[in-house]
Design a protein around this motif. Structure first.
Motif, short mmCIF file in Angstrom:
data_model
loop_
_atom_site.label_atom_id
_atom_site.label_comp_id
_atom_site.label_asym_id
_atom_site.label_seq_id
_atom_site.Cartn_x
_atom_site.Cartn_y
_atom_site.Cartn_z
N ASN A 113 14.37 15.37 -33.59
CA ASN A 113 14.18 13.96 -33.28
C ASN A 113 15.09 13.09 -34.15
OD1 ASN A 113 13.13 11.58 -32.27
ND2 ASN A 113 11.31 11.63 -33.57
N THR A 116 18.71 13.25 -32.79
CA THR A 116 18.93 12.51 -31.53
C THR A 116 18.84 10.99 -31.75
OG1 THR A 116 16.57 12.81 -31.02
CG2 THR A 116 18.12 14.39 -30.07
N MET A 117 18.07 10.55 -32.72
CA MET A 117 17.93 9.12 -32.98
C MET A 117 18.89 8.63 -34.06
SD MET A 117 15.67 8.20 -30.81
CE MET A 117 15.32 6.55 -31.39
N TYR A 120 21.21 5.54 -33.14
CA TYR A 120 20.43 4.29 -33.15
C TYR A 120 20.13 3.86 -34.58
CZ TYR A 120 16.19 1.47 -33.08
OH TYR A 120 15.24 0.50 -33.33
N MET A 147 18.58 3.48 -28.43
CA MET A 147 17.23 4.00 -28.61
C MET A 147 16.78 4.76 -27.36
SD MET A 147 13.68 1.99 -29.47
CE MET A 147 13.69 1.19 -27.85
N LEU A 148 17.02 4.20 -26.17
CA LEU A 148 16.63 4.87 -24.92
C LEU A 148 17.38 6.17 -24.73
CD1 LEU A 148 16.34 1.82 -22.47
CD2 LEU A 148 14.49 3.12 -23.53
N GLY A 150 18.63 8.04 -27.12
CA GLY A 150 18.09 9.00 -28.08
C GLY A 150 16.76 9.58 -27.64
N VAL A 151 15.89 8.72 -27.10
CA VAL A 151 14.58 9.19 -26.64
C VAL A 151 14.73 10.16 -25.47
CG1 VAL A 151 12.43 8.48 -25.56
CG2 VAL A 151 13.34 7.19 -27.51
N LEU A 152 15.58 9.81 -24.51
CA LEU A 152 15.77 10.68 -23.35
C LEU A 152 16.37 12.03 -23.75
CD1 LEU A 152 17.07 8.11 -20.69
CD2 LEU A 152 14.80 9.16 -20.84
N PHE A 154 16.16 13.48 -26.64
CA PHE A 154 15.14 14.24 -27.37
C PHE A 154 14.12 14.85 -26.41
CE2 PHE A 154 10.91 14.24 -29.34
CZ PHE A 154 11.10 15.19 -30.33
N GLN A 155 13.67 14.07 -25.42
CA GLN A 155 12.68 14.58 -24.46
C GLN A 155 13.23 15.76 -23.66
OE1 GLN A 155 9.51 13.76 -24.18
NE2 GLN A 155 9.67 12.27 -25.83
#
Length: 370
Positions: A113, A116-117, A120, A147-148, A150-152, A154-155
């Motif tokens: 996490n 990936t972030m 950001y 941020m989006l 990085g979240v995607l 990571f998911q």
């Protein structure tokens, strides 16, 4: 593999009547994450490099500790999905049962996490916001976009590791690294199905905007419970549950639809077993009688053939005697028949003469004339 609709249906059935406890546990975990972020910002409010590094280090440690409780939340969902007893004490289940296993697994997830972030994080701490409205809006859009992304990312990358906490809950003796490997093996070939399952909840999340995100209190637990059903489907539990439900429905369905209650089926089996056995026994007896008759006929034929063969050895005199005896019998029968016919013939004239000898009324008249 069970379709997505079936997984969601099973999730709704499992959550029915339990929304209070589920939502309360979900809010407790999210509140701990929010409080951890606020504590980290208050302890290291500076903009210097050392403050930023210390702040992220503190947040990282808090994330590890809070994820142990998140693993307990998954354990509670798993108990609910299987119809077992559950309570809010399940949130601290892993703290009581070898929390080091969860900490090791969470460490790898937290590092993933963080990586990936990282874009950001760097942009948010190094880019200048500016004094104008245009520069501030550009900074905000860029930050949201990073941020989006990085979240995607990571998911997507964490999908092969999604079953780790469930495996740790089912296998108390397994290590964290082994649980990660087993999750990767379990998700092999199911990556696309799980991704489509998660994307199917995106419309509900967009619709939650119209409820000021209050609907997320139901949507996110619903999504987590569906993921639990996906895990159970990988284990084959849902297939066994479906077969058991179909078997129970077939046993207790109305007889006109092809099914009968189990008690009626047993009574019918007991009722019909005796007549069927009797009919079968009579059929067997008939078959045995027919077999015996056939054997007897064959023995008679064989005896006749043997007798004929033995008779052929006799001399011609015995044959003549037998022939003469048969002819004498025939003549005796003919004589008896002739005797009977003669008796009948003699009886008829005698009866006619007796009838003629009876006096007639005109005989007196002729006698008087004489």
């Amino acid at each position: 593999m069970t379709p997505r609709r079936e997984l969601k249906r099973y999730a709704k059935q499992a959550m029915s009547g339990k929304y209070g406890t589920i939502i309360l546990a979900f809010v407790a975990v999210q509140a701990l994450s929010l409080i951890g972020g606020m504590v980290s910002s208050s302890l290291f409010p500076g903009t210097e490099t050392i403050d930023i590094v210390m702040g992220y280090a503190f947040s990282f440690i808090l994330t590890l500790l809070i994820n142990v409780i998140s693993a307990g939340l998954n354990y509670m969902y798993l108990n609910i999905a299987r119809g077992r007893s559950y309570s809010l004490n399940d949130l601290i289940y892993f703290y009581k049962n070898h929390p080091d296993r969860v900490l090791i697994a969470t460490f790898f997830l937290a590092v993933l996490n963080f990586l990936t972030m990282l874009p950001y994080t760097i942009y948010g701490n190094t880019a200048e916001i500016g004094d104008t409205i245009e520069s501030q809006i550009a900074w905000l859009y860029t930050s949201i976009l990073l941020m989006l992304v990085g979240v995607l990312v990571f998911q997507v990358l964490v999908i092969p590791l999604e079953m780790t906490y469930f495996i740790l809950a089912d296998k108390p003796d397994i290590k964290g690294t082994e649980a990660l490997k087993e999750s990767i093996e379990m998700m092999h070939g199911n990556f696309g199905k799980y991704l489509m399952l998660k994307l199917s909840f995106v419309p509900l999340m967009f619709l939650s905007v119209f409820t000021f995100y209050i609907a997320l209190l139901w949507i996110l637990p619903y999504m987590e419970m569906t993921e639990v059903m996906f895990y159970r489907d990988l284990l084959g539990e849902l297939t066994a549950q479906k077969e058991e439900e179909e078997r129970a429905a077939q046993d207790y369905v109305n007889p006109m639809f092809g099914g009968q209650p189990q008690e009626n089926q047993q009574n019918q089996q007991q009722f019909w077993s005796a007549p069927q056995e009797a009919a079968f026994n009579s059929y067997e007896n008939g078959e045995e009688q027919n077999t015996a008759d056939n054997e007897e006929m064959q023995s008679n034929v064989y005896s006749t053939d043997s007798k004929s063969s033995s008779d052929s050895s006799y001399d011609s005199d015995s044959v003549k005697v037998q022939t003469q005896t048969a002819s004498d019998r025939a003549e005796n029968q003919n004589d008896q028949a002739d005797t009977v016919n003669k008796k009948e013939q003699n009886t008829l004239p005698a009866q006619e003469e007796e009838e003629d000898n009876e006096p007639k009324p005109w005989d007196e008249y002729f006698n008087s004339l004489k």
